[in-house]
Design a protein around this motif. Structure first.
Motif, PDB file in Angstrom:
ATOM      1  N   HIS A 126     -48.451 -35.740   5.327  1.00 23.10           N
ATOM      2  CA  HIS A 126     -46.748 -35.745   5.870  1.00 23.10           C
ATOM      3  C   HIS A 126     -46.038 -35.774   6.321  1.00 23.10           C
ATOM      4  N   GLN A 127     -44.525 -35.994   7.137  1.00 18.70           N
ATOM      5  CA  GLN A 127     -43.703 -34.782   7.143  1.00 18.70           C
ATOM      6  C   GLN A 127     -42.462 -34.717   6.658  1.00 18.70           C
ATOM      7  N   SER A 128     -41.561 -33.722   7.007  1.00 13.73           N
ATOM      8  CA  SER A 128     -41.257 -33.445   5.837  1.00 13.73           C
ATOM      9  C   SER A 128     -39.938 -33.964   5.622  1.00 13.73           C
ATOM     10  N   ASP A 135     -53.113 -37.810  24.178  1.00 14.10           N
ATOM     11  CA  ASP A 135     -52.402 -35.981  23.673  1.00 14.10           C
ATOM     12  C   ASP A 135     -51.288 -36.158  24.157  1.00 14.10           C
ATOM     13  N   SER A 136     -50.128 -36.222  23.186  1.00 14.67           N
ATOM     14  CA  SER A 136     -48.998 -36.320  23.741  1.00 14.67           C
ATOM     15  C   SER A 136     -48.662 -35.056  23.168  1.00 14.67           C
ATOM     16  N   ARG A 137     -48.419 -34.338  24.615  1.00  9.48           N
ATOM     17  CA  ARG A 137     -47.826 -32.834  24.397  1.00  9.48           C
ATOM     18  C   ARG A 137     -47.955 -32.376  23.425  1.00  9.48           C
ATOM     19  N   ARG A 167     -34.972 -37.763  10.585  1.00 11.43           N
ATOM     20  CA  ARG A 167     -35.055 -38.888  12.149  1.00 11.43           C
ATOM     21  C   ARG A 167     -35.376 -39.193  12.059  1.00 11.43           C
ATOM     22  N   MET A 168     -36.894 -39.236  11.926  1.00  8.90           N
ATOM     23  CA  MET A 168     -37.778 -40.937  12.141  1.00  8.90           C
ATOM     24  C   MET A 168     -36.678 -42.065  12.000  1.00  8.90           C
ATOM     25  N   ALA A 169     -35.786 -41.942  11.038  1.00 10.96           N
ATOM     26  CA  ALA A 169     -34.832 -43.363   9.569  1.00 10.96           C
ATOM     27  C   ALA A 169     -34.391 -43.447  11.220  1.00 10.96           C
ATOM     28  N   ASP A 211     -53.473 -44.166  14.010  1.00 11.23           N
ATOM     29  CA  ASP A 211     -53.126 -43.411  13.867  1.00 11.23           C
ATOM     30  C   ASP A 211     -54.142 -41.860  13.839  1.00 11.23           C
ATOM     31  N   GLY A 212     -53.712 -40.549  14.548  1.00 14.31           N
ATOM     32  CA  GLY A 212     -54.308 -39.364  14.451  1.00 14.31           C
ATOM     33  C   GLY A 212     -54.862 -37.906  13.667  1.00 14.31           C
ATOM     34  N   ASP A 213     -54.130 -38.785  12.544  1.00 14.94           N
ATOM     35  CA  ASP A 213     -53.595 -37.977  11.417  1.00 14.94           C
ATOM     36  C   ASP A 213     -53.806 -38.501  10.084  1.00 14.94           C
ATOM     37  N   LEU A 214     -54.516 -39.407  10.311  1.00 19.31           N
ATOM     38  CA  LEU A 214     -54.923 -40.228   8.859  1.00 19.31           C
ATOM     39  C   LEU A 214     -56.465 -39.637   7.942  1.00 19.31           C
ATOM     40  N   HIS A 241     -40.783 -43.215  20.768  1.00 25.29           N
ATOM     41  CA  HIS A 241     -40.577 -41.745  19.349  1.00 25.29           C
ATOM     42  C   HIS A 241     -40.755 -43.412  18.171  1.00 25.29           C
ATOM     43  N   TYR A 242     -40.200 -43.426  17.590  1.00 23.58           N
ATOM     44  CA  TYR A 242     -40.480 -43.844  15.790  1.00 23.58           C
ATOM     45  C   TYR A 242     -40.175 -45.454  15.985  1.00 23.58           C
ATOM     46  N   GLY A 243     -39.095 -45.879  16.965  1.00 27.79           N
ATOM     47  CA  GLY A 243     -38.596 -46.940  16.887  1.00 27.79           C
ATOM     48  C   GLY A 243     -39.928 -47.810  17.237  1.00 27.79           C
ATOM     49  N   ILE A 298     -55.387 -43.787  19.777  1.00 27.23           N
ATOM     50  CA  ILE A 298     -54.678 -43.125  18.898  1.00 27.23           C
ATOM     51  C   ILE A 298     -53.897 -42.118  19.353  1.00 27.23           C
ATOM     52  N   PRO A 299     -52.406 -42.165  18.893  1.00 33.01           N
ATOM     53  CA  PRO A 299     -51.651 -41.472  19.719  1.00 33.01           C
ATOM     54  C   PRO A 299     -51.510 -40.063  18.993  1.00 33.01           C
ATOM     55  N   ALA A 300     -51.806 -38.663  19.429  1.00 34.14           N
ATOM     56  CA  ALA A 300     -51.827 -37.656  18.843  1.00 34.14           C
ATOM     57  C   ALA A 300     -50.863 -36.620  19.497  1.00 34.14           C
ATOM     58  N   ARG A 301     -50.204 -36.299  18.264  1.00 31.43           N
ATOM     59  CA  ARG A 301     -49.385 -34.958  18.764  1.00 31.43           C
ATOM     60  C   ARG A 301     -49.697 -34.074  18.108  1.00 31.43           C
ATOM     61  N   ASP A 302     -50.750 -32.891  17.949  1.00 27.00           N
ATOM     62  CA  ASP A 302     -51.215 -31.533  17.009  1.00 27.00           C
ATOM     63  C   ASP A 302     -51.671 -32.289  16.001  1.00 27.00           C
ATOM     64  N   GLU A 303     -53.022 -33.144  16.408  1.00 25.91           N
ATOM     65  CA  GLU A 303     -53.787 -33.882  14.895  1.00 25.91           C
ATOM     66  C   GLU A 303     -55.580 -32.821  14.987  1.00 25.91           C
ATOM     67  N   GLU A 304     -55.002 -31.916  15.649  1.00 26.93           N
ATOM     68  CA  GLU A 304     -56.289 -31.068  15.831  1.00 26.93           C
ATOM     69  C   GLU A 304     -57.895 -31.114  14.726  1.00 26.93           C
TER      70      GLU A 304
HETATM   71  O1  LIG Z   1     -43.813 -37.779  19.828  1.00 25.82           O
HETATM   72  C1  LIG Z   1     -45.295 -38.552  19.264  1.00 25.82           C
HETATM   73  C2  LIG Z   1     -45.363 -38.431  17.555  1.00 25.82           C
HETATM   74  C3  LIG Z   1     -45.727 -38.822  17.091  1.00 25.82           C
HETATM   75  N1  LIG Z   1     -47.613 -39.116  17.080  1.00 25.82           N
HETATM   76  C4  LIG Z   1     -48.837 -39.381  16.871  1.00 25.82           C
HETATM   77  O2  LIG Z   1     -48.457 -40.664  16.292  1.00 25.82           O
HETATM   78  C5  LIG Z   1     -49.155 -41.107  14.736  1.00 25.82           C
HETATM   79  C6  LIG Z   1     -47.990 -40.712  14.002  1.00 25.82           C
HETATM   80  O3  LIG Z   1     -47.356 -39.932  13.864  1.00 25.82           O
HETATM   81  P1  LIG Z   1     -46.344 -39.325  12.331  1.00 25.82           P
HETATM   82  O4  LIG Z   1     -48.183 -38.763  11.964  1.00 25.82           O
HETATM   83  O5  LIG Z   1     -45.924 -38.279  12.967  1.00 25.82           O
HETATM   84  O6  LIG Z   1     -45.671 -40.445  11.866  1.00 25.82           O
HETATM   85  P2  LIG Z   1     -45.925 -40.338  10.476  1.00 25.82           P
HETATM   86  O7  LIG Z   1     -47.257 -40.965   9.750  1.00 25.82           O
HETATM   87  O8  LIG Z   1     -45.767 -39.494   9.350  1.00 25.82           O
HETATM   88  O9  LIG Z   1     -44.786 -41.430  10.247  1.00 25.82           O
HETATM   89  C7  LIG Z   1     -49.791 -39.405  14.837  1.00 25.82           C
HETATM   90  O10 LIG Z   1     -50.736 -39.425  14.962  1.00 25.82           O
HETATM   91  C8  LIG Z   1     -48.494 -38.762  15.340  1.00 25.82           C
HETATM   92  O11 LIG Z   1     -49.948 -37.462  15.953  1.00 25.82           O
HETATM   93  C9  LIG Z   1     -47.739 -38.717  19.102  1.00 25.82           C
HETATM   94  O12 LIG Z   1     -48.322 -39.114  19.463  1.00 25.82           O
HETATM   95  N2  LIG Z   1     -46.337 -38.221  19.520  1.00 25.82           N
END
Ligand SMILES: O=c1ccn([C@@H]2O[C@H](COP(=O)(O)OP(=O)(O)O)[C@@H](O)[C@H]2O)c(=O)[nH]1
Ligand SMILES: O=C(O)[C@@H](COP(=O)(O)O)O[C@H]1O[C@H](CO)[C@@H](O)[C@H](O)[C@H]1O
Length: 339
Positions: A263-265, A86-88, A271-273, A140-143, A231-233, A52-58
């Motif tokens: 959801h992100q802004s 824990d991704s910073r 930026r992701m795109a 993902d950790g934001d579900l 990143h998101y690639g 589970i990648p998680a950045r600020d997902e408490e």
């Molecule tokens: O530098 C990062 C960016 C995102 N994430 C994690 O990757 C997952 C998907 O990221 P995000 O929610 O930002 O993308 P979205 O779902 O909005 O496209 C989430 O669990 C984020 O916490 C991460 O571990 N490191």
């Protein structure tokens, strides 16, 4: 555009290629095609890691971990290891995840002699390195509505069909904005960027309902043999690299029902795109299909309400969208699962 200009018979029904339609029939499944008990019995001596990648997902990571531990480690022994990377994070993600029962590693602490890279793709690659399961599931950790069915569905094809190497989830993706929900408004970068580009240049991938889904699973020996774009690639590159290397039939998808997440802004998705476009252009360049006479700039200028700038009542925000790439993990360390 006149369809005859691109060689299509105007009278013909526009549909997917016969190969993709056949793939859809053979390689699509549903989470409820299996039960945890069935798969746990089928697993044998194979092991399963969840990353589970998680950045600020408490707010969300704890429930996801507890669900996996209760349903798939205690009730039915389908999962052997749950790792939160824990991704910073700047919040209590690590503590919340550990209290919920996950193993937790800091992204930059894995394979430390290597200089750290950035973003979600880096977190996933480090998670692969810090686990040993023969099968690896990424979630993902934001579900908000994660259920154990996500894991069961993703593992079903891998545990029952040796011809499948990699399974993507798909789902309905509502866009929840406060009290307003657009039932199918989510997956904005998918619909505006990834899907059009994949259909243009990799039409064999046109059958993936959610090509950017953050829930997917694969065999370790395959995952350790492909690069991870930072990143998101990372997701779009996986599909492009795998369809080229392993072929469409080694890929599958499973219906996981519904997915709601944080959801992100729109500007963050911009930026992701950009990162996804840079990744796609890189893959096209590598395959000689789109040679850039001048490398694309990686800088993105965005504007938001704020301080006036050069006569424009906007604040300028410039981001560097450059993505990097981790090499196949097996080139960095001994191949195969570490018991
Ligand atoms: O530098 C990062 C960016 C995102 N994430 C994690 O990757 C997952 C998907 O990221 P995000 O929610 O930002 O993308 P979205 O779902 O909005 O496209 C989430 O669990 C984020 O916490 C991460 O571990 N490191
Ligand atoms: O699918 C998408 O368009 C984006 C954004 O989703 P939303 O518009 O916020 O529902 O979300 C995905 O894309 C990322 C890049 O591949 C993945 O890392 C995320 O896991 C996935 O949620």
């Amino acid at each position: 555009m006149d369809t005859t200009r691109i060689g299509l018979d105007p009278a013909a029904e526009l549909t997917l290629s016969p190969r993709v339609r056949s793939w859809l029939r053979r390689r699509s499944s549903r989470a409820d095609d299996w039960t945890a008990a069935q798969l746990a019995a089928l697993k044998g001596d194979r092991t399963v890691s969840v990353v589970i990648p998680a950045r600020d997902e408490e707010e969300t990571v704890g429930q996801i971990v507890r669900t996996i531990r209760t349903a798939l480690m205690e009730d039915d022994p389908l999962v052997d290891d749950v790792l939160v990377v824990d991704s910073r994070s700047r919040d209590d993600t690590a503590r919340v995840a550990a209290e919920a029962g996950a193993r937790v590693v800091a992204q930059d602490a894995v394979l430390r002699p290597l200089p750290g890279m950035h973003g979600k793709g880096e977190a996933l690659w480090k998670g692969l390195a810090a686990t040993s399961g023969d099968l690896v599931v990424f979630v993902d950790g934001d579900l908000y509505d994660f259920t154990a069915d996500y894991i069961i569905g993703l593992l079903g094809p891998l545990l029952t069909d040796p011809g499948v190497d990699y399974v993507k989830g798909f789902y309905h993706r509502p866009l929840v904005n406060g009290s307003h929900t657009d039932a199918d408004g989510g997956g904005r970068v998918t619909e505006l960027v990834a899907r059009p580009l994949l259909n243009m240049y990799w039409p064999d991938l046109a059958g993936f309902v959610q090509p950017l889904a953050g829930e997917y699973a694969g065999r370790r020996e395959v995952l350790e043999s492909i690069p991870f774009v930072t990143h998101y690639g990372v997701e779009v590159a996986h599909l492009i690299d795998l369809v080229r290397w392993r072929g469409l039939d080694a890929l599958a998808q499973v219906d996981l029902g519904m997915r709601t997440h944080r959801h992100q802004s729109t500007q963050a998705l911009g930026r992701m795109a950009g990162q996804i476009m840079l990744t796609v252009m890189d893959r096209l360049d590598r395959s000689g299909r789109l040679t850039a006479h001048q490398a694309p700039s990686t800088l993105l200028a965005q504007f938001r309400r704020g301080h006036a700038l050069d006569g424009v009542e906007r604040e300028l925000v410039v981001s560097d969208l450059a993505v990097q790439e981790r090499p196949p993990l097996r080139t960095v360390r001994q191949p195969g699962p570490r018991r």
